[in-house]
Design an enzyme around this catalytic site. Sequence first.
Site, PDB file in Angstrom:
ATOM      1  N   GLY A  21      40.791  11.337  25.840  1.00  0.00           N
ATOM      2  CA  GLY A  21      39.721  12.296  26.080  1.00  0.00           C
ATOM      3  C   GLY A  21      38.782  12.443  24.911  1.00  0.00           C
ATOM      4  O   GLY A  21      38.251  13.532  24.669  1.00  0.00           O
ATOM      5  N   ALA A  22      38.523  11.366  24.193  1.00  0.00           N
ATOM      6  CA  ALA A  22      37.714  11.447  22.969  1.00  0.00           C
ATOM      7  C   ALA A  22      36.269  11.027  23.177  1.00  0.00           C
ATOM      8  O   ALA A  22      35.530  10.899  22.209  1.00  0.00           O
ATOM      9  CB  ALA A  22      38.346  10.595  21.866  1.00  0.00           C
ATOM     10  N   GLY A  25      33.234  16.278  23.816  1.00  0.00           N
ATOM     11  CA  GLY A  25      33.889  17.556  23.621  1.00  0.00           C
ATOM     12  C   GLY A  25      34.864  17.598  22.457  1.00  0.00           C
ATOM     13  O   GLY A  25      34.648  17.018  21.385  1.00  0.00           O
ATOM     14  N   ILE A  26      35.964  18.299  22.688  1.00  0.00           N
ATOM     15  CA  ILE A  26      36.979  18.507  21.655  1.00  0.00           C
ATOM     16  C   ILE A  26      37.547  17.181  21.172  1.00  0.00           C
ATOM     17  O   ILE A  26      37.753  16.982  19.972  1.00  0.00           O
ATOM     18  CB  ILE A  26      38.084  19.419  22.198  1.00  0.00           C
ATOM     19  CG1 ILE A  26      37.547  20.840  22.402  1.00  0.00           C
ATOM     20  CG2 ILE A  26      39.293  19.443  21.268  1.00  0.00           C
ATOM     21  CD1 ILE A  26      38.475  21.754  23.171  1.00  0.00           C
ATOM     22  N   GLY A  27      37.804  16.259  22.086  1.00  0.00           N
ATOM     23  CA  GLY A  27      38.373  14.973  21.698  1.00  0.00           C
ATOM     24  C   GLY A  27      37.467  14.190  20.773  1.00  0.00           C
ATOM     25  O   GLY A  27      37.942  13.524  19.838  1.00  0.00           O
ATOM     26  N   SER A 150      46.721  24.633  27.390  1.00  0.00           N
ATOM     27  CA  SER A 150      45.568  25.468  27.694  1.00  0.00           C
ATOM     28  C   SER A 150      45.977  26.926  27.731  1.00  0.00           C
ATOM     29  O   SER A 150      47.145  27.267  27.977  1.00  0.00           O
ATOM     30  CB  SER A 150      44.984  25.067  29.053  1.00  0.00           C
ATOM     31  OG  SER A 150      44.112  26.051  29.569  1.00  0.00           O
ATOM     32  N   TYR A 175      46.320  24.163  38.161  1.00  0.00           N
ATOM     33  CA  TYR A 175      45.905  23.852  36.792  1.00  0.00           C
ATOM     34  C   TYR A 175      46.882  24.445  35.789  1.00  0.00           C
ATOM     35  O   TYR A 175      47.306  23.778  34.835  1.00  0.00           O
ATOM     36  CB  TYR A 175      44.494  24.372  36.529  1.00  0.00           C
ATOM     37  CG  TYR A 175      44.018  24.114  35.119  1.00  0.00           C
ATOM     38  CD1 TYR A 175      43.792  22.808  34.675  1.00  0.00           C
ATOM     39  CD2 TYR A 175      43.799  25.153  34.219  1.00  0.00           C
ATOM     40  CE1 TYR A 175      43.365  22.553  33.382  1.00  0.00           C
ATOM     41  CE2 TYR A 175      43.370  24.916  32.925  1.00  0.00           C
ATOM     42  CZ  TYR A 175      43.159  23.613  32.511  1.00  0.00           C
ATOM     43  OH  TYR A 175      42.746  23.350  31.226  1.00  0.00           O
TER      44      TYR A 175
END
Length: 311
Positions: A21-22, A25-27, A150, A175
């Site tokens: 997930g890079a 965003g955060i990644g 989360s 979720y």
Amino acid sequence: MARTIDIEIPDQTGRIAVITGASDGIGLVIATRLARAGAEVIMPVRNTAKGEKAAERVRGLVPGAKIATRALDLSSLDSVAALADQLVGEGRPIDLLVNNAGVMTPPSRQLTEDGFELQFGTNHLGHFALTLGLLPLLRQGRARVTHQTSIAARSGAINWGDLNWERTYDVRKAYSQSKIAVALFALELDQRSAVAGWGITSNLSHPGVSPTNLLAAQPGMGRQRDTGSVRLIRLLSRVGVTGTVDSAALPALLAATGADSRGSEFYGPSGRSNLGGAPARRDLWTPMRNPDDARRLWDVSEGLVGVRFPV
């Protein structure tokens, strides 16, 4: 105006870091910070063009950065296996694995390529299969594995009787389940490593709340426009009530690189209601605390992904 929050990242020269997930965003913040600290960064991405653009951005921010993309779709166990086989074939020990990627609250129930509910299949089962597929390299590198859960995991439960939500579907409860599963896997991996002598330490983090793309328009997931929630979060972030994307990356960075960070520990923002603030060690939330649930989930997950590993 939100105040600037930061931590010092120890020197990572000579280390290999894999971050899911890079591509945004955060990644992307995690990848940039680790590259700046000297790590060689591998970014497994679903969208190759987007991933290459993100890698170029890191190179622009960090001259000389060692960064490369690989193909990965966490909603496909074949794709997960292909990446694991590729990296194991290259034979280079992995020092850091940050399981950061995730999907959140699609507008309708969706399935992965393998028939699992999308959030459970991507957020948990995809990372479960990837981590165990990379186990030989993680053991060689005596790696630290950090799993991104989360704030939704503060409450809820594993829906043991209907993990795929086939009978009744509640998108938010699904979720929450997926992120509780991420946490339980993180803790069980650390326990099994300690018992078996794998040399891996596994911990978990959560980013609080920040204006990432999780709730933004994502046509590929059936979301044609930004949600009201993400518009509100952007406003709250600007006035300092919630975190920024940069500050939201810090708990995972602390968990993954902190000199005093340990296995089975949990890191998150220390501000009001865990929404934002400086990263710190936090107490496990109630749904994460049952070791019987963690063992049960591991066994069930092995059966679902069709992989078995000796302990």
